[in-house]
Design a protein around this motif. Structure first.
Motif, PDB file in Angstrom:
ATOM      1  N   HIS A  85      95.175  26.619  39.604  1.00  0.00           N
ATOM      2  CA  HIS A  85      96.508  26.834  39.039  1.00  0.00           C
ATOM      3  C   HIS A  85      96.904  25.733  38.062  1.00  0.00           C
ATOM      4  N   GLU A 126      99.984  34.923  39.732  1.00  0.00           N
ATOM      5  CA  GLU A 126      99.779  35.996  40.711  1.00  0.00           C
ATOM      6  C   GLU A 126      98.371  36.584  40.592  1.00  0.00           C
ATOM      7  N   ASP A 171      95.908  34.197  42.075  1.00  0.00           N
ATOM      8  CA  ASP A 171      95.938  34.288  43.533  1.00  0.00           C
ATOM      9  C   ASP A 171      95.153  35.503  44.018  1.00  0.00           C
TER      10      ASP A 171
END
Length: 295
Positions: free
Chosen positions: A226, A286, A289
């Motif tokens: 991230h 998102e 993930d």
């Protein structure tokens, strides 16, 4: 619909694809029929007469013809975008749905037409860029060239196709078909035009993330975490927008003037630059993930 043209002819062979003065190619025609005829266009050459197989899978991967309709794409391997043995194709259905089109339009609109328009909201660019696809282009001199789909759209409404070139097909490598993919999309309203879309694919070098909708041309990069994702998004210039008010007519080269954009955030009535940047960041995290989940 205002199609004030003098001629319409069907291309039955490659020889028929040589454009005459004033002609332009016709695929599904759903965009062309919705707009006034561009200045200087007096004739259409219908590519659907070439009879290309919509899609096929062989040892090299998935081949999708330029004239493959969105309905046919949904009915591809696995059916209705269900991945089956080709798990990467799980993003086909949501990418088609991102166009918020009717069943009637889906039966007519083509993959090649959506790519050739080069519009930021054209989700076929995000789909096939995420799948590491290459576009096979017929050149007017009888030759063939290939270009990564990620490089096909070079700006808002600008594509790397010269006048007389035909987008024959896109090729998705066989190895990619078995990789995990993910997609997220945002718009200002539930049925509004795509203002930000992020597609991703889990590869050997981490996750390959592709941004479309919020930028003037597809932007992709491999990221491992991230923090790396944030560092990349931070480099996209908020002060370098690509925001045309309308698509101009094609020039003699077949490329619209005045739209070659840099890497800035896109802005129009469907979203501001700052909002699109914020939404893209959220969607990208998102997707990352999702790709990090081994299931």
């Amino acid at each position: 619909m205002d199609l004030d043209v003098d001629t319409v002819r069907v291309a039955w062979s490659r020889a028929d694809c040589v454009l005459r003065p004033g002609e332009t190619f016709l695929g599904g025609g759903t965009y062309l029929y919705s707009e006034p005829v561009p200045p200087g266009v007096t004739g259409l050459v219908d590519l659907t007469g070439l009879g290309w197989e919509p899609w096929s899978v062989d040892g090299s991967g998935l081949r999708v013809a330029g004239t493959c309709t969105l309905e046919e794409l949904l009915a591809g391997p696995g059916g209705l975008g269900v991945p089956g043995p080709y798990r990467a194709l799980g993003i086909v259905a949501p990418c088609v749905a991102a166009l918020t089109l009717s069943a009637k339009v889906a039966r007519t609109a083509t993959v090649g037409g959506n790519l050739a328009l080069g519009l930021p909201a054209g989700s076929m660019a995000g789909l096939f860029a995420a799948l590491a696809a290459r576009a096979v282009v017929w050149t007017p001199d009888g030759g063939t060239r290939e270009v990564p789909v990620a490089d096909l759209v070079t700006g808002a409404g600008v594509v790397a196709l010269s006048r007389g070139e035909v987008l024959r097909e896109v090729l998705v490598p066989e190895a990619v078909l078995r990789q995990r993919t993910a997609v997220r999309r945002a718009s200002l309203t539930p049925t509004g035009r795509t203002a930000a879309m992020v597609t991703g694919r889990a590869g050997e070098d981490g996750a390959w993330i592709t941004l479309t909708g919020s930028v003037g041309r597809p932007l992709g990069r491999a990221v491992r975490d991230h923090a790396a994702l944030d560092r990349w998004i931070d480099t996209i210039d908020l002060a370098a927008p690509t925001a045309p008010t309308a698509l101009p007519a094609p020039t003699d080269s077949g490329v619209p003037d005045g739209l070659a954009g840099g890497g800035g955030w896109y802005e129009d009535t469907h979203g501001s630059r700052a909002w699109r940047a914020a939404m893209t960041r959220r969607l990208a995290h998102e997707v990352l993930d999702d790709l990090g989940d081994p299931t």
